[in-house]
Motif scaffolding. Sequence first.
Motif, short mmCIF file in Angstrom:
data_model
loop_
_atom_site.label_atom_id
_atom_site.label_comp_id
_atom_site.label_asym_id
_atom_site.label_seq_id
_atom_site.Cartn_x
_atom_site.Cartn_y
_atom_site.Cartn_z
N ILE A 61 0.67 -0.87 -0.18
CA ILE A 61 -0.23 0.11 -0.08
C ILE A 61 1.57 0.94 0.05
N ILE A 62 0.73 1.79 -0.81
CA ILE A 62 1.11 3.94 -1.08
C ILE A 62 0.79 4.45 0.34
N PRO A 69 5.50 -6.20 -12.24
CA PRO A 69 6.59 -5.50 -11.48
C PRO A 69 6.70 -3.43 -11.84
N GLY A 70 6.71 -3.04 -10.57
CA GLY A 70 7.13 -1.53 -10.74
C GLY A 70 5.56 -0.69 -10.43
N GLU A 71 4.42 -1.27 -11.33
CA GLU A 71 3.45 -1.23 -10.98
C GLU A 71 2.08 -0.38 -10.21
N ILE A 72 1.32 0.38 -10.80
CA ILE A 72 1.15 1.43 -9.56
C ILE A 72 -0.20 1.41 -9.93
N LEU A 73 -1.00 0.70 -9.57
CA LEU A 73 -2.83 0.76 -9.76
C LEU A 73 -3.63 1.21 -8.79
N ASP A 74 -4.79 1.36 -8.67
CA ASP A 74 -5.86 2.26 -7.73
C ASP A 74 -6.52 1.46 -6.95
N PHE A 75 -6.69 1.37 -6.03
CA PHE A 75 -7.92 0.64 -5.69
C PHE A 75 -9.09 1.34 -4.52
#
Length: 422
Positions: A138-139, A194-200
């Motif tokens: 989690i960011i 790998p390295g990808e950022i996604l919204d949730f």
Amino acid sequence: MKNQHLDSKTSSTLSRVFQARILIFGLLLVTIFGSQLAFADVFVPLHEYLGYFDSNGVYTVVGNVKNENNFAVIPTITVSVIDDSKTISKTIEHVPIASVKEIPFKIKFPEIKSNIPVLINPELTFEKTITNEVPIQIIYDKTLVKHDDGHISGRIQNTGNETVYFPKIFAVVHGYENVLDITQNVEYIEKIEPGEILDFTMYPDPSITEDVFYYSCFAPVDTTVIPVTAKKNGGDFDFRYDSGAWYSAAKFDESGTTMTMRGYNSYPLETYANFEFAPISGNEKFSVTINDKPIEFIQSIDEMGFWHVAFTVGPQSQGILKISGFEKGLPPELPTIPVWIKQNADWWSTKQITDSEFLEGIDFLFEKQILSVPTRDVISESQWRIPSWVQTPASWWYEEKISDEQFLNIIENLVKREIILV
């Protein structure tokens, strides 16, 4: 987070205290408000175990399994509820929990009829397993926001070196002084590179929206499904589904060719459903309706030979799901190892495919935990290695001169000794 919305009745002193806690979403709170299920290394804290009636009037039990061992485990949780004088129990085998991690769970009891069911303390067993921690984090920055209506939005990142398929994020939903619910992301995520950022986005049940104070114990998993058993042609038909919606009361018609279930989505957003069925002949052609109206869906087959029927579910919707196209009878027992991997062994032993193509199948067996080696480290595909002399046992296996178990033992042993790298 400075924009958190707090109950107007909360004192300014308490507001400052809990706002500070909200700044560190996902950190485990060490204050224990009640006793634990047992003095064990795998347990369900009772202050995070409760039952409530959801917005559709369905009795719902939520909890959180914690693993304090230095090894991964697969927990099996049995939840029992007394409804008048009748005890209703449901058992789920959860996904593996890595060392010093936790995973929430939620179970629906549409069978409950009384207004005052009694929730019994859960029963928990577990078995030791081999698993790698899911490399999703989690960011914790300004994009992680709890909104005024109680839902939360944020971002996740794949911090590992491999693609993670079908990830989910679970979290514990807290009120001012107690746990309220367990929730998950409503989006269907096929994969995260790998390295990808996604919204949730996560929504609590509408019945407790106004009481939501903060979220904690975020737990990423790479696969989790709900097992279901329905009577079919005189026997048990086992299947699974993965969804942001909930389904219950599965039953087949007398012919065993049509199954109906009651489903509902309490979220104010569109979500998904993905049903997995064992094939009977492998020639099934399904059709899907909601309240007798046809809907669009996708039918596919996975690497293990199971059918998948997937479709979107409308926001805050409910109705009768009907899936037709099953063949009469019950599925035959499927082989542990997919046929395509055994075929690859023949092609590789006769030099029709490359080492890496054959090792893709072996790597698949590790991913599905058909194979396991305690000391195996995940390495990049460019470093995969397999000696040519392994072609001989691979050929024997395809020709059924040795059994599946014998071949798997050979591969496990060679990987453990690092003769094969995959």
